[in-house]
Design an enzyme around this catalytic site. Structure first.
Site, mmCIF file in Angstrom:
data_model
loop_
_atom_site.group_PDB
_atom_site.id
_atom_site.type_symbol
_atom_site.label_atom_id
_atom_site.label_comp_id
_atom_site.label_asym_id
_atom_site.label_seq_id
_atom_site.Cartn_x
_atom_site.Cartn_y
_atom_site.Cartn_z
ATOM 1 N N GLU A 241 0.799 -1.226 0.000
ATOM 2 C CA GLU A 241 0.000 0.000 0.000
ATOM 3 C C GLU A 241 0.834 1.280 0.000
ATOM 4 O O GLU A 241 0.382 2.306 -0.497
ATOM 5 C CB GLU A 241 -0.941 0.011 1.223
ATOM 6 C CG GLU A 241 -2.046 -1.014 1.161
ATOM 7 C CD GLU A 241 -3.035 -0.763 0.024
ATOM 8 O OE1 GLU A 241 -3.321 0.416 -0.270
ATOM 9 O OE2 GLU A 241 -3.498 -1.745 -0.573
ATOM 10 N N SER B 177 -50.642 -13.580 25.585
ATOM 11 C CA SER B 177 -51.361 -13.082 26.764
ATOM 12 C C SER B 177 -50.619 -11.991 27.517
ATOM 13 O O SER B 177 -51.206 -11.356 28.396
ATOM 14 C CB SER B 177 -51.649 -14.247 27.719
ATOM 15 O OG SER B 177 -52.565 -15.148 27.136
#
Length: 684
Positions: free
Chosen positions: A79, A358
């Site tokens: 790089e 419920s």
């Protein structure tokens, strides 16, 4: 001509001054940004102790000395080979890239230094524009001015984009090779360096052959730069890469970290994630989080060992979600969004929409109390289920022809809920649910009575917080305060309690839900050994696909959901009481050593009345001797706290003659009963 030349000269000078001034301003801005970068934004827990770095939530940042040398050498070789020789830009590299691109007839080589790439990664977008390249160069200059080369390389290796949601070499090493970055070989280091150029194109999953070719190129660069000997190079070239599909196990508190980031974005926009130097104070409790994770993991493991879970060919993971909220403030102090953040970043506590079964019924019953019902009011049970009503609740028991609201909720009777929503109304129930904090859309159907809509764990848990908070609702949140680097507040929590229920109704619902835990569908909570009062409600959906328990103490509200991401039955008889409640009980029991839970407060406006549980009428002597099927008796008398004037005016019509005949004959009975009907003589 002389005047024109003078005008051009002045114009050029003005442009030069403007460009220089602009460059100076950008440079000053860049210097400020780099200074901020050196002062990270930290997130603190409820005790104001550092929790995590906002820009490194996984805590994967490693020192350069902790990473293998051949990794940094591989990255530098491919790089930015002159990284340690050039300044913030590489003029020789630019010339070389221009020449290579001219020869190829296109843009094939870039000339960005590692400093420029890091500046882009931290501060800028990836759009190729002249202004971005200028900013990038100036930011790189500021980085080079304030950081050493090793510090820049360290930051780069920890932050470089590696595809998907991967950032940094430590994360990439675990994802691609299933090992710590400290353990990677030379060949694997070269592979990671190879991926940087185009993470999507060189992804081992997408193009395994291409990534091997580029790895070989990286190794050749390392050889040319004398980072490798010929023998090391040959060994690395011949090494066969072994990519793994590994599920990285990470603590589930990372779900909470993601929630902090999302809350910050909601408050300030995504720009806040790019800011540095702030101090963010939250309600996160590391002790409660550890308890929550331990409770969830141990109870799910217990279910798996029991071999009660249904077995599926695709072997899905049974998932769990848990949210713990401080009542009265809305502060979230613990969150479990799933079994393993590394396996899935999907937060089931804040994102998943599931049927509550419920566990939604308390909201319906609350709506009834707002309409003038009391816990002692009786309601005739629905004889038939509506056409749109599916069997999605945990209790299909029909019971007697009529029940009190307290008994209907305690037993979680479907027929009672169906009858109640017909009287209360679907629209009114939905409106109340939204006022209590449920933001999800709810269907305007009768099956809403049994929890046919879909909600999130966080919002339903927050709705239950209204009960121990005397009817106040606070939007659940975790960001309490944000300060700048000088400890000046830039934000203080804005969520304030909003009264939705009266304290009287909030307490009556708390009392009814306490009955659910003490004597109803959640009675197994009594075996959890909790040394403080609690209340709550179970929930189970059709075919046992979802198991819920939402419960609370005077201080803490906790909601638990268990199920599969792709809804399917959990186990035979997989009720909320069997699957979710044990997690809740284990967690709440652990909090006893950390929190003073206190007691539920009875509003002074309520008065105690002795009533019959069965009829809802004023208790008679006969209510103490209700006959069981086996011939034994029990007392149906209990104390109900009601607003004076709302109490029943009729005595229990069911147990007038239920009292046994007194022993000892007429005179003995007369001796016992006379003091009850004739007041004693006064000594005065």
């Amino acid at each position: 001509p002389q005047q024109q030349a003078e005008v051009l000269k002045r114009t050029a000078l003005l442009l030069l001054i403007l460009l220089a001034s602009g460059a100076l301003l950008i440079l000053l801005q860049a210097s400020r940004q780099v200074t901020q970068f050196k002062n990270p934004t930290l997130v603190f827990d409820q005790d104001e102790k550092p929790w995590f770095d906002l820009h490194d939530p996984l805590g994967t940042h490693l020192k350069l000395s902790e990473m293998p040398l051949h990794l940094s050498q591989a990255v530098v070789a491919v790089e930015d080979r002159r990284f340690y020789q050039h300044g913030f830009i590489d003029l020789w590299g630019i010339a070389r890239a221009v020449w290579d691109n001219l020869k190829s007839g296109g843009v094939r080589e870039g000339a960005s230094t590692l400093s420029q790439q890091l500046a882009r990664q931290i501060f800028l977008t990836h759009r190729r524009t002249v202004s971005r390249k200028l900013n990038e160069a100036l930011l790189a200059s500021a980085l080079e001015d304030q950081l050493t080369k090793d510090e820049i390389l360290e930051a780069y290796l920890n932050r470089v984009f590696m595809g998907g949601s991967l950032y940094g070499m430590p994360s990439a090493a675990r994802y691609f090779f299933g090992k710590d970055v400290k353990q990677i070989t030379v060949s694997e280091a070269a592979t990671l360096a190879a991926i940087i150029r185009s993470p999507n194109f060189y992804s081992p999953k997408a193009n395994p052959d291409k990534v091997v070719q580029r790895r070989n190129m990286v190794l050749k660069r390392m050889l040319d730069e004398s980072y490798l000997t010929p023998e090391q190079y040959q060994q690395a070239i011949n090494e066969k890469l072994k990519f793994v599909k590994v599920r990285v196990v990470e603590r589930t508190e990372t779900y909470f970290k993601d929630f902090v980031r999302s809350e910050l974005i909601n408050l300030f926009g995504e720009e806040i994630l790019d800011e540095y130097g702030y101090r963010i104070y939250t309600s996160f409790s590391p002790q409660l989080q550890t308890l929550a994770e331990s409770a969830a993991n141990q109870e799910i493991a217990r279910l798996q060992v029991s071999r009660q879970l249904y077995r599926y060919p695709d072997k899905p993971d049974l998932q769990v979600a848990l949210v713990s909220i401080e009542s009265g403030t809305g502060h979230i102090n613990a969150m479990v969004g799933g079994r393993n953040y590394g396996g899935s970043q999907y937060n089931r506590a804040t994102q998943a929409l599931r049927q509550p079964g419920s566990s939604f019924k308390p909201i319906l019953y609350t709506a009834a109390l707002l309409r003038g019902f009391t816990p002692a009011s009786t309601i005739e049970l629905a004889s038939e289920q509506p056409a749109d009503l599916e069997e999605i609740s945990e209790n299909a028991q029909q019971g007697p022809a009529a029940v009190t609201l307290r008994e209907g909720l305690r037993k979680s009777l479907n027929a009672a809920a169906v009858a109640l929503i017909a009287k209360v109304g679907k629209v009114g129930t939905i409106e109340l649910a939204h006022r209590m904090g449920i933001q999800s859309e709810l269907p305007e159907v009768e099956s809403l009575a049994l929890g046919a809509g879909e909600v999130r764990v966080l919002e339903l848990t927050s709705a239950f917080a209204a009960y121990p908070s005397a009817g106040d609702v606070v939007q659940p949140h975790c960001v309490i305060r944000i300060a700048d680097s000088h400890d000046r507040n830039v934000y203080v929590e804005k969520q304030k309690p909003a009264p939705v229920l009266s304290p009287e109704i909030a307490y009556q619902m708390t009392s009814m839900l306490h009955d659910v835990v003490a004597r109803g569908t959640a009675a197994t909570a009594a075996t959890a050994g909790l040394p403080f009062p609690v209340a709550g409600k179970t929930g189970t959906t059709n075919e046992y696909k979802d198991a819920w328990f939402i419960g609370f103490s005077p201080r803490l509200v906790c909601g638990v959901w268990v199920g599969y991401d792709n809804p399917r039955p959990i186990m035979a008889g997989g009720y909320g009481a069997r699957v979710a409640l044990p997690i809740w009980g284990r967690y709440m029991r652990g909090t006893a050593k950390l929190i003073r839970h206190g007691n539920f407060t009875i509003p002074r406006t309520l008065r105690p009345f002795s009533l019959c549980r069965i009829s809802g009428g004023l208790a008679t002597e006969g209510c103490n001797y209700v006959l069981r099927p086996d011939g034994t008796t029990y007392s149906a008398v209990y104390t109900e706290y009601l607003i004076p004037g709302t109490e029943p005016t009729f005595p229990c019509p069911l147990h007038v003659l239920a009292a046994p005949e007194p022993e000892g004959g007429f005179f003995e009975g007369l001796r016992k009963w006379l003091p009850k009907i004739i007041p004693p003589f006064s000594k005065n």
